[in-house]
Motif scaffolding. Sequence first.
Motif, PDB file in Angstrom:
ATOM      1  N   THR A  33      31.596  13.459  55.420  1.00  0.00           N
ATOM      2  CA  THR A  33      32.167  13.403  56.845  1.00  0.00           C
ATOM      3  C   THR A  33      32.246  12.190  57.519  1.00  0.00           C
ATOM      4  O   THR A  33      31.933  10.825  56.737  1.00  0.00           O
ATOM      5  CB  THR A  33      30.896  14.098  57.407  1.00  0.00           C
ATOM      6  OG1 THR A  33      29.757  13.322  57.379  1.00  0.00           O
ATOM      7  CG2 THR A  33      30.530  15.520  56.725  1.00  0.00           C
ATOM      8  N   GLN A  36      29.110  10.088  57.678  1.00  0.00           N
ATOM      9  CA  GLN A  36      28.609   9.368  56.490  1.00  0.00           C
ATOM     10  C   GLN A  36      29.743   8.081  55.915  1.00  0.00           C
ATOM     11  O   GLN A  36      29.245   7.252  55.675  1.00  0.00           O
ATOM     12  CB  GLN A  36      28.797  10.604  55.354  1.00  0.00           C
ATOM     13  CG  GLN A  36      27.882  11.613  55.423  1.00  0.00           C
ATOM     14  CD  GLN A  36      27.584  12.720  54.483  1.00  0.00           C
ATOM     15  OE1 GLN A  36      28.785  12.847  54.075  1.00  0.00           O
ATOM     16  NE2 GLN A  36      26.799  13.137  53.925  1.00  0.00           N
ATOM     17  N   GLU A 264      14.967  22.576  65.543  1.00  0.00           N
ATOM     18  CA  GLU A 264      16.222  22.319  64.993  1.00  0.00           C
ATOM     19  C   GLU A 264      16.740  20.991  64.598  1.00  0.00           C
ATOM     20  O   GLU A 264      16.095  20.048  65.094  1.00  0.00           O
ATOM     21  CB  GLU A 264      17.415  22.740  66.046  1.00  0.00           C
ATOM     22  CG  GLU A 264      18.877  22.849  65.530  1.00  0.00           C
ATOM     23  CD  GLU A 264      19.945  23.101  66.615  1.00  0.00           C
ATOM     24  OE1 GLU A 264      21.079  23.607  66.151  1.00  0.00           O
ATOM     25  OE2 GLU A 264      19.488  23.199  67.828  1.00  0.00           O
ATOM     26  N   GLY A 265      17.368  21.053  63.317  1.00  0.00           N
ATOM     27  CA  GLY A 265      17.648  19.501  62.788  1.00  0.00           C
ATOM     28  C   GLY A 265      18.810  19.807  61.947  1.00  0.00           C
ATOM     29  O   GLY A 265      19.600  20.756  62.052  1.00  0.00           O
ATOM     30  N   GLN A 266      19.338  18.508  61.599  1.00  0.00           N
ATOM     31  CA  GLN A 266      20.659  18.520  60.813  1.00  0.00           C
ATOM     32  C   GLN A 266      20.486  19.566  59.698  1.00  0.00           C
ATOM     33  O   GLN A 266      21.869  20.198  59.375  1.00  0.00           O
ATOM     34  CB  GLN A 266      20.814  16.929  60.543  1.00  0.00           C
ATOM     35  CG  GLN A 266      22.354  16.758  59.735  1.00  0.00           C
ATOM     36  CD  GLN A 266      22.438  15.433  59.280  1.00  0.00           C
ATOM     37  OE1 GLN A 266      23.536  14.978  59.110  1.00  0.00           O
ATOM     38  NE2 GLN A 266      21.425  14.581  59.283  1.00  0.00           N
ATOM     39  N   LYS A 267      19.595  19.676  59.028  1.00  0.00           N
ATOM     40  CA  LYS A 267      19.654  20.378  58.001  1.00  0.00           C
ATOM     41  C   LYS A 267      18.622  21.534  58.069  1.00  0.00           C
ATOM     42  O   LYS A 267      18.269  22.282  57.082  1.00  0.00           O
ATOM     43  CB  LYS A 267      19.458  19.573  56.578  1.00  0.00           C
ATOM     44  CG  LYS A 267      20.699  18.843  56.213  1.00  0.00           C
ATOM     45  CD  LYS A 267      20.485  18.347  54.852  1.00  0.00           C
ATOM     46  CE  LYS A 267      21.699  17.593  54.306  1.00  0.00           C
ATOM     47  NZ  LYS A 267      21.665  17.327  52.603  1.00  0.00           N
ATOM     48  N   GLU A 269      17.499  24.785  60.018  1.00  0.00           N
ATOM     49  CA  GLU A 269      18.268  25.922  60.542  1.00  0.00           C
ATOM     50  C   GLU A 269      17.624  26.038  62.119  1.00  0.00           C
ATOM     51  O   GLU A 269      16.340  26.084  62.060  1.00  0.00           O
ATOM     52  CB  GLU A 269      18.384  27.262  59.706  1.00  0.00           C
ATOM     53  CG  GLU A 269      19.042  28.352  60.377  1.00  0.00           C
ATOM     54  CD  GLU A 269      19.109  29.661  59.592  1.00  0.00           C
ATOM     55  OE1 GLU A 269      19.662  30.653  60.081  1.00  0.00           O
ATOM     56  OE2 GLU A 269      18.787  29.628  58.533  1.00  0.00           O
ATOM     57  N   LYS A 270      18.399  26.400  62.922  1.00  0.00           N
ATOM     58  CA  LYS A 270      17.745  26.559  64.262  1.00  0.00           C
ATOM     59  C   LYS A 270      16.769  27.696  64.290  1.00  0.00           C
ATOM     60  O   LYS A 270      17.249  28.790  63.886  1.00  0.00           O
ATOM     61  CB  LYS A 270      18.810  26.727  65.344  1.00  0.00           C
ATOM     62  CG  LYS A 270      18.370  26.753  66.708  1.00  0.00           C
ATOM     63  CD  LYS A 270      19.593  26.953  67.752  1.00  0.00           C
ATOM     64  CE  LYS A 270      19.009  27.292  69.290  1.00  0.00           C
ATOM     65  NZ  LYS A 270      20.237  27.262  70.244  1.00  0.00           N
ATOM     66  N   ILE A 341      12.772  15.471  60.208  1.00  0.00           N
ATOM     67  CA  ILE A 341      14.055  16.232  59.789  1.00  0.00           C
ATOM     68  C   ILE A 341      14.412  17.507  60.823  1.00  0.00           C
ATOM     69  O   ILE A 341      15.340  17.960  60.949  1.00  0.00           O
ATOM     70  CB  ILE A 341      13.758  16.791  58.590  1.00  0.00           C
ATOM     71  CG1 ILE A 341      12.480  17.929  58.583  1.00  0.00           C
ATOM     72  CG2 ILE A 341      13.604  15.756  57.398  1.00  0.00           C
ATOM     73  CD1 ILE A 341      12.454  18.705  57.280  1.00  0.00           C
ATOM     74  N   ALA A 342      13.554  17.448  61.945  1.00  0.00           N
ATOM     75  CA  ALA A 342      13.885  18.446  63.065  1.00  0.00           C
ATOM     76  C   ALA A 342      13.095  18.123  64.278  1.00  0.00           C
ATOM     77  O   ALA A 342      11.913  17.444  64.009  1.00  0.00           O
ATOM     78  CB  ALA A 342      13.662  19.887  62.505  1.00  0.00           C
TER      79      ALA A 342
END
Length: 410
Positions: A33, A36, A264-267, A269-270, A341-342
């Motif tokens: 992406t 990245q 919620e985080g990049q990986k 799930e909300k 992470i979230a």
Amino acid sequence: MPKISKILLLAVSVVLVVTVFLGVNSSGVSAATEPQDGAYRQINVYSEVLRHIQTDYVEEPNINAVTNGALRGLLESLDADSSYLTADDYKAYKADKGGKAQVGINVSKRFGYATVVSVTPGSPADKSNLSDGDIIEAINGRDTRDISLAMIQLLLEGQPGTELTLSVVRPRKSAPDKIIMTRVSPALPPVTETMYENASILYMKPGIVDHDHVQQIEIKLKGMSKAGNKKILLDLRDVAAGDMPEATRLANFFLKDGTIAILEGQKVEKQTFTAEASKSINTTAPVVVLVNRGTAGPAELVAAALLDNKRADLVGEKTFGEGAQQKTFELPDGAALILSIAKYESPSGKKIQDDGVTPGVLVASNNDEAAVAEDDTTTASENKPPLQKPSVTVDEQLTKALDLLKNKAA
């Protein structure tokens, strides 16, 4: 070791951390992406910086120290809870079973140093007059700038009866105080309960948002009608410990519906945590919540949920800002990353970690007034006891909260 090998060691270390951070795994790299691509381009910049450090610095640097410092700084630039642990640190971290003696302070990192978030009433730290906002410059002689938050918390623990020496920088003091405390087994007092205004106002203060204390609040709320209470004052000042599921349960006591919090985080799930009518207890009594700079984590989640759902008025100061979920990533050399992470968000979508919770009625704490009264030029010698806090007869935040409740219709 040849210089080129040392440079490569530094570069590989940085690449390793960036790779883990971007979520690259052994199965291969997914389609890159734009973020990245930008991160990987930065590796060339890191390599160039490392080359200059190795070849042009005034003396040959300690490669291990430089690498560890770079990796620690990389993680701490994200947030206070993200940490890099060397192989030795991670070994000690894994060996820790918890339950050790403490001095009664919750800490985080601010401005690179360990910072006091809140102090447990009656603890050695409280008796030494530590308060939220004090900066811990060193722990047993170790500079907290050079230690991750995970290891700082580990260093504060020890066997009952052992001594802990802190170098503390206080507001408006030009020199740090040396404070020696004796660790004691932690004792968590029950929820404080007081009646105001002819028992029409039920005041409750939990020292921690855990299962036992939330259970105690549940019992007190269910017994309100029998006691004649019609209004609620929940004091979350200097409450910084506990866990998020219990915070969600506590908020639900006052809400029959609506959003309590979002994770919620990049990986990650909300996840939306919603109030359930079956778990509510009192959704109509007027509520005021007291908060201050020592309100953190689970207590902030409760305050934000009640504020955003217009279920309670908040009185006091902006809270600390703590609300992330961490995950540990082990590295091939035995080191590890503790990475956020979230993040938890309030019902209105504000990240608690980033924004804290701002009350609608701002009232400064008595600690601020006491600090202003101190002589800016006063310094404490190592043989001198810490300055005693002036006796405070009026709790302005509590007074304001009670005034608000008095004017609310039951």
